[in-house]
Design a protein around this motif. Structure first.
Motif, PDB file in Angstrom:
ATOM      1  N   HIS A 199      -1.347   0.974  -5.745  1.00 39.37           N
ATOM      2  CA  HIS A 199      -2.340   2.003  -6.029  1.00 39.37           C
ATOM      3  C   HIS A 199      -2.182   2.477  -7.466  1.00 39.37           C
ATOM      4  N   ARG A 204      -6.562   6.042  -6.074  1.00 41.81           N
ATOM      5  CA  ARG A 204      -5.729   6.081  -4.866  1.00 41.81           C
ATOM      6  C   ARG A 204      -6.557   6.045  -3.576  1.00 41.81           C
ATOM      7  N   HIS A 224       3.705   1.274   0.368  1.00 40.24           N
ATOM      8  CA  HIS A 224       2.760   1.720  -0.656  1.00 40.24           C
ATOM      9  C   HIS A 224       3.528   1.968  -1.949  1.00 40.24           C
ATOM     10  N   GLU A 226       2.574   3.453  -5.955  1.00 43.16           N
ATOM     11  CA  GLU A 226       1.519   4.003  -6.823  1.00 43.16           C
ATOM     12  C   GLU A 226       1.976   4.014  -8.279  1.00 43.16           C
ATOM     13  N   GLN A 233      -1.060  -0.902 -12.421  1.00 45.91           N
ATOM     14  CA  GLN A 233      -1.278  -1.457 -11.084  1.00 45.91           C
ATOM     15  C   GLN A 233      -1.637  -2.934 -11.184  1.00 45.91           C
TER      16      GLN A 233
END
Length: 310
Positions: A199, A204, A224, A226, A233
């Motif tokens: 993410h 997001r 996950h 981020e 990303q």
């Protein structure tokens, strides 16, 4: 000799028709053409009267091409492209190269790194006397005053101090490195449960939208991760750290080079269009106009996006 009947529709009306079809509304076309909403409507009515068929369906959210209008748009767009090409040949490279000046371009950081900078050498080759200065920020352009001449944003920019129009669609799909895919195959959406989903802070919510469209809203991935920026990303996906949901216009070169693949070709998620924004005080500057024409031409092929899968 008898005069031959006029077989050509009013050309100015065709220009207005193409703008409405491209923008999806009379109001946006009026901004694009620097005319009033009323003037656009008048030209469309003139063209529909000439053909004797409706070209648009009027809806509360905008306008949609009828079957007749869609057929006409294909021919009109092709004719305009050929006319533009012919005009460029007649003018010659010398006339283009005489344009000089400065263009301050303000874009999103991910757009700059992944889309603009890899293509900018083409502009410099065509316009060697135009100095391009690129800056990046995610702030609305109406809030940065006179610090830009032209910019690119995600989504429509409104306000008296901006002139904006859609540049290209932002279509998103899951992507990953071929190495990761060979280690953990993805044959269907459910296989994402074995993977790390990547993410960025600005996108997001993207995975939630895509998984919902794919009928897998309850899917739980292995992990996950981020990142602060979308380009981080994307870099993580190239390095095999996980699967990213990314903007296809930004990764066409990575797909072509085999650095990334799209293991699941559908569904696509349509985010806000990339928008081209011009400062009204600089809209008539030849250098700014040259950059606007160039970036529009470069963005046009992105309308037919290519994905790859091993």
């Amino acid at each position: 000799m008898d005069k031959q009947p006029d077989r050509l529709p009013p050309l100015n009306a065709l220009r207005h028709f193409e703008a409405v079809a491209r923008q999806g509304s009379f109001a946006s076309a009026a901004v694009d053409l620097h005319v009033t909403h009323w003037a656009v409507g008048k030209q469309i009515r003139l063209l529909e009267d000439w053909f004797g068929v409706p070209l648009f369906e009027r809806r509360a959210s905008g306008v949609v091409l009828t079957d007749e209008g869609a057929g006409l748009l294909d021919d009109v767009s092709g004719a305009f492209r050929r006319l533009s090409s012919a005009a460029s040949r007649v003018r010659g490279d010398a006339a283009v190269r005489r344009i000089s000046g400065r263009v301050r371009v303000n874009v999103l950081a991910s757009f700059a790194l992944c889309w603009l900078l890899p293509r900018l050498a083409d502009f410099q080759a065509q316009f060697p006397d135009i100095d391009v200065r690129v800056s990046t920020t995610s702030r609305k352009l109406r809030y940065i005053g006179d610090a830009y001449d032209i910019g690119v944003r995600s989504g429509h920019e409104a306000g008296q101090a901006v002139q904006s129009r859609a540049l290209m669609a932002d279509v998103r799909l899951p992507v990953c490195s071929p190495t990761l895919l060979s280690r953990l195959p993805i044959q269907q959406v459910a296989d994402l449960r074995h993977h790390t989903l990547l993410h960025s802070a600005s996108t997001r919510a993207g995975w939630s939208h895509w998984l919902d469209a794919a009928g897998a809203a309850e899917l739980k991935p292995a992990r996950h991760v981020e990142f602060e920026h979308a380009y981080l990303q994307l870099a993580a996906a190239i390095e095999g750290l996980g699967v990213a949901l990314v903007s296809l216009p930004l990764i066409q070169r990575d797909l072509a080079a085999g650095r990334l693949v799209c293991p699941i070709p559908a569904p696509t998620w349509r985010a806000d269009d990339y928008t081209l924004v011009t400062h009204p005080d600089r809209a008539d500057d030849p250098a700014v106009q040259a950059f606007e024409r160039w970036i529009t031409a470069m963005a046009e092929p992105e309308g037919v996006l290519k994905t790859s899968r091993p």
